[in-house]
Write a protein that holds these residues in place. Structure first.
Motif, PDB file in Angstrom:
ATOM      1  N   ALA A 171       1.027  -1.022  -0.112  1.00 49.92           N
ATOM      2  CA  ALA A 171      -0.236   0.122   0.041  1.00 49.92           C
ATOM      3  C   ALA A 171       1.276   1.175   0.087  1.00 49.92           C
ATOM      4  N   PRO A 172       1.603   1.278  -1.536  1.00 53.39           N
ATOM      5  CA  PRO A 172       2.385   2.436  -0.820  1.00 53.39           C
ATOM      6  C   PRO A 172       2.285   3.625  -0.667  1.00 53.39           C
ATOM      7  N   THR A 173       2.667   4.903   0.153  1.00 54.12           N
ATOM      8  CA  THR A 173       2.264   6.101  -0.012  1.00 54.12           C
ATOM      9  C   THR A 173       2.214   7.358  -1.209  1.00 54.12           C
ATOM     10  N   LEU A 174       2.607   8.002  -1.070  1.00 53.81           N
ATOM     11  CA  LEU A 174       2.648   9.207  -2.075  1.00 53.81           C
ATOM     12  C   LEU A 174       4.084   9.252  -2.233  1.00 53.81           C
ATOM     13  N   PRO A 175       4.917   9.291  -1.205  1.00 59.38           N
ATOM     14  CA  PRO A 175       6.545   9.287  -1.969  1.00 59.38           C
ATOM     15  C   PRO A 175       7.173   7.821  -2.916  1.00 59.38           C
ATOM     16  N   GLU A 176       6.849   7.184  -1.795  1.00 56.41           N
ATOM     17  CA  GLU A 176       6.878   5.570  -2.383  1.00 56.41           C
ATOM     18  C   GLU A 176       6.924   5.404  -4.396  1.00 56.41           C
ATOM     19  N   LYS A 177       4.742   6.330  -4.075  1.00 55.84           N
ATOM     20  CA  LYS A 177       4.978   5.891  -5.490  1.00 55.84           C
ATOM     21  C   LYS A 177       4.879   7.192  -5.839  1.00 55.84           C
ATOM     22  N   ALA A 178       5.609   8.240  -6.104  1.00 54.57           N
ATOM     23  CA  ALA A 178       6.581   8.926  -6.992  1.00 54.57           C
ATOM     24  C   ALA A 178       7.789   7.696  -7.445  1.00 54.57           C
ATOM     25  N   ASP A 179       8.457   7.043  -6.088  1.00 57.26           N
ATOM     26  CA  ASP A 179       8.955   5.872  -6.618  1.00 57.26           C
ATOM     27  C   ASP A 179       8.938   4.832  -7.456  1.00 57.26           C
ATOM     28  N   ILE A 180       8.294   4.456  -7.318  1.00 55.55           N
ATOM     29  CA  ILE A 180       7.909   3.607  -8.235  1.00 55.55           C
ATOM     30  C   ILE A 180       7.617   4.432  -9.646  1.00 55.55           C
ATOM     31  N   LEU A 181       7.013   4.961  -9.126  1.00 53.02           N
ATOM     32  CA  LEU A 181       6.406   5.432 -10.930  1.00 53.02           C
ATOM     33  C   LEU A 181       8.638   6.247 -11.811  1.00 53.02           C
ATOM     34  N   HIS A 182       9.111   6.254 -10.830  1.00 54.53           N
ATOM     35  CA  HIS A 182      10.666   6.902 -11.282  1.00 54.53           C
ATOM     36  C   HIS A 182      11.083   6.216 -11.894  1.00 54.53           C
ATOM     37  N   ASN A 183      10.878   4.384 -11.729  1.00 51.89           N
ATOM     38  CA  ASN A 183      11.717   2.980 -11.573  1.00 51.89           C
ATOM     39  C   ASN A 183      10.314   2.599 -12.870  1.00 51.89           C
ATOM     40  N   ALA A 184       9.546   2.886 -13.175  1.00 48.97           N
ATOM     41  CA  ALA A 184       9.212   2.687 -14.812  1.00 48.97           C
ATOM     42  C   ALA A 184       9.089   3.671 -15.853  1.00 48.97           C
TER      43      ALA A 184
END
Length: 304
Positions: free
Chosen positions: A151-164
């Motif tokens: 259940a990623p937080t906003l900062p984690e979603k930003a990192d996940i998006l960076h990776n993608a």
């Protein structure tokens, strides 16, 4: 190196084949699908597989697949945990450039692989993504994160998006288009997915993700169909043209990936990014073609 956009797994394999000298550390390959993909990778020159596990379990399977053991480096390690660590150590030492999951639970591989002291942790958020080759689709689609971050937080979603986005660029997408998935297209303070999506879009507007287009919140119909978006008065280059779908939680992405696989017969290449080296995580139920595509994706992303 400049290259045109890779739009299907055949083009992915061809692009990866241009890269030479990549070695893959394969953990406990005790199933025919994994060994079949490994055989194809070796025979085609895509990569050099190094096998880690109990030779007494590997060799009979190799015989059934008409694989010559002399053509493969086999590290005979009976204990599964020790075999996994030996494979990780080979990547840390630079003898291999990719880590691949064999017949083992994902958690049993990732726990030691992400260990800060003896693993492949690079000091950034690690995420899982799947690259999907969908019949009738005009491009590859990246779905994230259906395998790691619950259940990623906003900062984690930003990192996940960076990776993608990094992976999309490796696939030759000059300006990746990312859709942030939610149930509705409007901001609703009671729905955190919509709030996070709006924040990610504002971050994108301010250059947080470089040369990429980020749109959200978007429901799935608007992500997949520009016509559906038009009916809702949504004007965006991402609608109907998304390269990336960022899901709000692990269940959503996991269900999306498997639904496309079983209902539309997509081929799915799974990988973990954000580590010192790519980690290939094909499902134990994956067919050889998907596992081979995962290998090719890992080769494309590998750093020599």
């Amino acid at each position: 190196m400049d290259m045109t956009q890779i739009r299907n797994f055949e083009e992915l394999v061809a692009a990866a084949a241009e890269k030479k000298g990549v070695a893959i550390a394969v953990t406990v390959p005790y199933d025919k699908n994994t060994l079949h993909a490994v055989k194809d990778a070796r025979d085609s020159g895509l990569a050099r597989p190094i096998l880690f596990g109990d030779a007494d379990r590997i060799l009979p399977l190799m015989k059934e697949l008409d694989m010559k053991p002399a053509n493969f480096e086999i590290n005979d390690v009976k204990d599964t945990a020790e075999a996994v660590q030996a494979a990780i150590d080979s990547v840390r030492a630079g003898n291999a450039h990719i880590l691949m999951k064999g017949t083992i639970a994902t958690g049993a591989l990732l726990k030691p692989a992400l260990d800060k002291a003896g693993g492949l942790n690079a000091g950034r958020l690690v995420s899982h993504l799947v690259v999907l080759d969908i019949p009738g689709f005009d491009r590859l689609l990246i779905s994230t994160d259906g395998g790691m971050n619950i259940a990623p937080t906003l900062p984690e979603k930003a990192d996940i998006l960076h990776n993608a986005i990094d992976v999309a660029r490796a696939l030759g997408v000059e300006t990746p288009k990312a859709a942030v998935l939610a149930a509705v297209e409007v901001l609703n303070p009671k729905m955190q997915a919509t709030v996070d999506a709006a924040c990610l879009c504002k971050m994108a507007d301010r250059g947080a993700f470089g040369n990429a287009l980020v749109e959200g919140p978007l429901a799935m119909d608007n992500i997949l169909s520009a016509e559906a978006a038009k009916k809702k008065n949504i004007r965006s280059e991402v609608c109907g043209q998304a390269d990336i779908i960022l899901s709000p939680a692990i269940e959503t992405a996991n269900a999306l990936n498997k639904s496309l696989n079983y209902l539309l017969h997509s081929q799915n290449a799974g990988i973990v990014v954000g580590t010192k080296a790519p980690i290939i995580l094909p499902s134990r139920a994956s067919d050889p073609r998907s596992k081979y595509a995962s290998l090719a994706l890992g080769v494309l992303l590998a750093k020599l």
